[in-house]
Design a protein around this motif. Structure first.
Motif, PDB file in Angstrom:
ATOM      1  N   LEU A 149       0.837  -1.209   0.000  1.00 50.67           N
ATOM      2  CA  LEU A 149       0.000   0.000   0.000  1.00 50.67           C
ATOM      3  C   LEU A 149       0.868   1.252   0.000  1.00 50.67           C
ATOM      4  N   LYS A 150       1.985   1.185   0.706  1.00 50.73           N
ATOM      5  CA  LYS A 150       2.934   2.305   0.702  1.00 50.73           C
ATOM      6  C   LYS A 150       3.522   2.489  -0.688  1.00 50.73           C
ATOM      7  N   CYS A 151       3.807   1.383  -1.360  1.00 50.90           N
ATOM      8  CA  CYS A 151       4.336   1.436  -2.726  1.00 50.90           C
ATOM      9  C   CYS A 151       3.317   2.053  -3.676  1.00 50.90           C
ATOM     10  N   ALA A 152       2.051   1.656  -3.548  1.00 46.28           N
ATOM     11  CA  ALA A 152       1.001   2.203  -4.410  1.00 46.28           C
ATOM     12  C   ALA A 152       0.887   3.715  -4.244  1.00 46.28           C
ATOM     13  N   ALA A 153       0.980   4.186  -2.997  1.00 43.76           N
ATOM     14  CA  ALA A 153       0.942   5.631  -2.748  1.00 43.76           C
ATOM     15  C   ALA A 153       2.161   6.308  -3.372  1.00 43.76           C
ATOM     16  N   GLY A 154       3.322   5.640  -3.287  1.00 40.60           N
ATOM     17  CA  GLY A 154       4.525   6.196  -3.893  1.00 40.60           C
ATOM     18  C   GLY A 154       4.414   6.321  -5.398  1.00 40.60           C
ATOM     19  N   VAL A 155       3.792   5.353  -6.041  1.00 37.80           N
ATOM     20  CA  VAL A 155       3.584   5.409  -7.498  1.00 37.80           C
ATOM     21  C   VAL A 155       2.649   6.561  -7.854  1.00 37.80           C
ATOM     22  N   ARG A 156       1.571   6.709  -7.102  1.00 36.32           N
ATOM     23  CA  ARG A 156       0.625   7.798  -7.386  1.00 36.32           C
ATOM     24  C   ARG A 156       1.280   9.165  -7.210  1.00 36.32           C
ATOM     25  N   ASN A 157       2.120   9.295  -6.175  1.00 37.19           N
ATOM     26  CA  ASN A 157       2.754  10.583  -5.898  1.00 37.19           C
ATOM     27  C   ASN A 157       3.867  10.922  -6.881  1.00 37.19           C
ATOM     28  N   ALA A 158       4.529   9.892  -7.409  1.00 37.03           N
ATOM     29  CA  ALA A 158       5.695  10.120  -8.266  1.00 37.03           C
ATOM     30  C   ALA A 158       5.350  10.192  -9.746  1.00 37.03           C
ATOM     31  N   THR A 159       4.143   9.770 -10.101  1.00 33.48           N
ATOM     32  CA  THR A 159       3.747   9.757 -11.511  1.00 33.48           C
ATOM     33  C   THR A 159       2.350  10.334 -11.673  1.00 33.48           C
ATOM     34  N   ALA A 160       1.972  10.544 -12.928  1.00 30.64           N
ATOM     35  CA  ALA A 160       0.615  11.003 -13.245  1.00 30.64           C
ATOM     36  C   ALA A 160      -0.234   9.843 -13.747  1.00 30.64           C
ATOM     37  N   ILE A 161       0.211   8.632 -13.451  1.00 31.42           N
ATOM     38  CA  ILE A 161      -0.443   7.467 -14.027  1.00 31.42           C
ATOM     39  C   ILE A 161      -1.897   7.321 -13.567  1.00 31.42           C
ATOM     40  N   SER A 162      -2.172   7.667 -12.307  1.00 27.41           N
ATOM     41  CA  SER A 162      -3.542   7.536 -11.811  1.00 27.41           C
ATOM     42  C   SER A 162      -4.448   8.643 -12.322  1.00 27.41           C
ATOM     43  N   SER A 163      -3.900   9.834 -12.457  1.00 27.99           N
ATOM     44  CA  SER A 163      -4.731  10.933 -12.946  1.00 27.99           C
ATOM     45  C   SER A 163      -5.044  10.774 -14.423  1.00 27.99           C
ATOM     46  N   GLN A 164      -4.137  10.170 -15.167  1.00 26.84           N
ATOM     47  CA  GLN A 164      -4.370   9.944 -16.592  1.00 26.84           C
ATOM     48  C   GLN A 164      -5.185   8.678 -16.832  1.00 26.84           C
ATOM     49  N   ALA A 165      -5.063   7.718 -15.924  1.00 21.12           N
ATOM     50  CA  ALA A 165      -5.734   6.434 -16.132  1.00 21.12           C
ATOM     51  C   ALA A 165      -7.192   6.527 -15.718  1.00 21.12           C
ATOM     52  N   VAL A 166      -7.952   5.520 -16.112  1.00 19.94           N
ATOM     53  CA  VAL A 166      -9.365   5.454 -15.761  1.00 19.94           C
ATOM     54  C   VAL A 166      -9.689   4.057 -15.288  1.00 19.94           C
ATOM     55  N   SER A 167     -10.760   3.961 -14.520  1.00 19.80           N
ATOM     56  CA  SER A 167     -11.224   2.663 -14.060  1.00 19.80           C
ATOM     57  C   SER A 167     -12.059   2.009 -15.148  1.00 19.80           C
ATOM     58  N   ILE A 168     -12.436   0.764 -14.922  1.00 16.15           N
ATOM     59  CA  ILE A 168     -13.322   0.071 -15.853  1.00 16.15           C
ATOM     60  C   ILE A 168     -14.617   0.866 -16.012  1.00 16.15           C
ATOM     61  N   ALA A 169     -15.080   1.438 -14.894  1.00 20.38           N
ATOM     62  CA  ALA A 169     -16.313   2.222 -14.932  1.00 20.38           C
ATOM     63  C   ALA A 169     -16.181   3.414 -15.878  1.00 20.38           C
TER      64      ALA A 169
END
Length: 436
Positions: A149-169
């Motif tokens: 979970l700490k790693c997942a937060a680190g990925v979100r903070n270090a990249t724009a991958i979550s803001s650019q990505a979308v969920s299945i919904a």
């Protein structure tokens, strides 16, 4: 055999949707399955499972990482009445360092159908919480889960991958919006089910300017959700009106947790307009319609849209893997540092027992009066503590360095401490940032 982390499971990459949906567990049934399996296999110390639309995976800490997969697959095939050979050919299997890296990638959404979607992190957290409360997880899987979970937060903070990505919904809603660019249809949609997926669909539809009718078994819960959004374009309808709704709306999004189809072919009536239905549930909610004017999209059908998004996010994905690699190395180093203290403790205990043995022998042979035993024991204790101070400090100082492997193994060999190797420095060679 030395205890190790183990992951095995099935995802959208290798196992078809019609087989994946057969593997879905209700929470109580899942806990019962895991508890029974652990009881039948004492080598499994800890176990948890992650079940989503796109994956069913088991995470274990076990003394038999090379032997536990066959009985687990056999138990799963028997419980779910699934062909064992189909599971064997679609299995993804990882041990120790590769298992750690895999879990970090999964929780950081790098292994998802839609890379960067944030839903998987919450699903993993809930799965861990469920198994922890049931006593199936302890310190080893807790360490792994917390660091993941700490790693997942680190990925979100270090990249724009979550803001650019979308969920299945949001992929499904985006597909509906693209349909409206070429088709003439009212910007109205109905959503069936208001679990996490259904709520996300509602939010994305409202953000795109759709009028939304929400159908849910628990009407009051749906009303509370609609009130929380405070959007006049969201209206709640009773589930009893479902048959009427599916024949009145051009867009249908279905995402319930029902173990059976909630929309059957007998409910479908011919319409003069085209309809686009999105079945976002596993098991599937919608029986394949026979009407020619209905286009049905399943979870797997959305991969084309996902592929276009992946191309746009290639740079961020590469960076995200570098972040996961760093966290994987840090976790491996931390695990290694945990092994230093027991080694130092064993070494000191060995020195203590050797000193006391010689002290008792000296008293027995008359070299030392009995009344001096306590004082001499204290002197010997201080002596071997002083003697071992520098080796202990050196071990702790170098716990994160490559030479710690050599130092630790040499000490165990020289003093016959008899412990199996727990040093995993080779991990850094495979998953360090330089590897990507």
């Amino acid at each position: 055999m030395q205890a190790a982390y183990l992951t095995l499971g099935f995802s959208h990459k290798l196992l078809p949707l019609d087989t994946r949906e057969k593997l879905v567990f209700e929470p109580e049934a899942l806990l019962e399955f895991l508890a029974r399996f652990r009881q039948e296999h004492p080598s499994v110390h800890e176990i948890m499972a992650l079940c989503t639309c796109n994956r069913v995976e088991f995470y274990l800490y076990t003394h038999a990482p090379d032997q536990i997969a066959p009985p687990l697959l056999k138990a799963l095939a028997h419980t779910k009445q699934v062909d064992l050979k189909a599971l064997q050919t679609s299995l993804e299997f990882h041990t120790q360092e590769h298992a750690i890296h895999h879990v970090f990638c999964v929780v950081s959404s790098l292994d998802s159908l839609v890379v960067g979607e944030t839903q998987i992190t919450g699903q993993f957290k809930e799965a861990f919480k469920l198994c922890l409360q049931a006593g199936l997880c302890a310190k080893h899987l807790s360490r792994l889960a917390h660091f993941a979970l700490k790693c997942a937060a680190g990925v979100r903070n270090a990249t724009a991958i979550s803001s650019q990505a979308v969920s299945i919904a949001s992929v499904a809603v985006k597909q509906a919006a693209e349909i409206l660019q070429t088709e003439i249809a009212p910007k109205r949609a109905m959503v069936v089910g208001m679990g996490e997926m259904g709520q996300l669909v509602c939010k994305h539809l409202l953000a795109k300017g759709f009028e939304v009718a929400l159908y849910n078994r628990n009407t009051q819960r749906a009303l509370d959700f609609a009130k929380s959004l405070d959007n006049p374009n969201l209206q709640v309808q009773p589930l009893s009106a479902l048959a009427q709704g599916i024949n009145a709306y051009a867009f249908l999004f279905c995402a319930t947790s029902a173990p059976y189809s909630v929309i059957s072919t007998t409910m479908v009536q011919p319409c003069t307009f085209r309809r686009w239905w999105f079945d976002l549930a596993v098991p599937r909610d919608i029986e394949p319609p026979q009407e020619p004017n209905i286009w049905l999209y399943s979870v797997d059908d959305l991969q084309g849209v996902v592929a276009r998004n992946l191309e746009q996010r290639q740079k961020d994905t590469r960076h995200a893997y570098q972040v996961v690699g760093r966290f994987s190395v840090q976790f491996a180093q931390w695990l290694q540092s945990l092994e230093v203290d027991p080694l130092i403790k064993d070494l000191r205990e060995l020195a203590k027992q050797a000193a006391l043995k010689e002290l008792r022998r000296a008293i027995k042979k008359g070299y030392l009066p009995q009344e001096h035993e306590e004082c001499v024991a204290r002197i010997l204790h201080n002596a071997f503590n002083t003697f071992l101070h520098h080796p202990s400090a050196t071990l702790k100082k170098n716990a994160h360095k490559p030479e710690s492997d050599m130092l630790g193994e040499c000490l165990k060999s020289l003093f016959n401490l008899g412990k199996e190797s727990m040093f995993i420095n080779r991990y850094k060679c495979e998953f360090s940032e330089e590897g990507f």
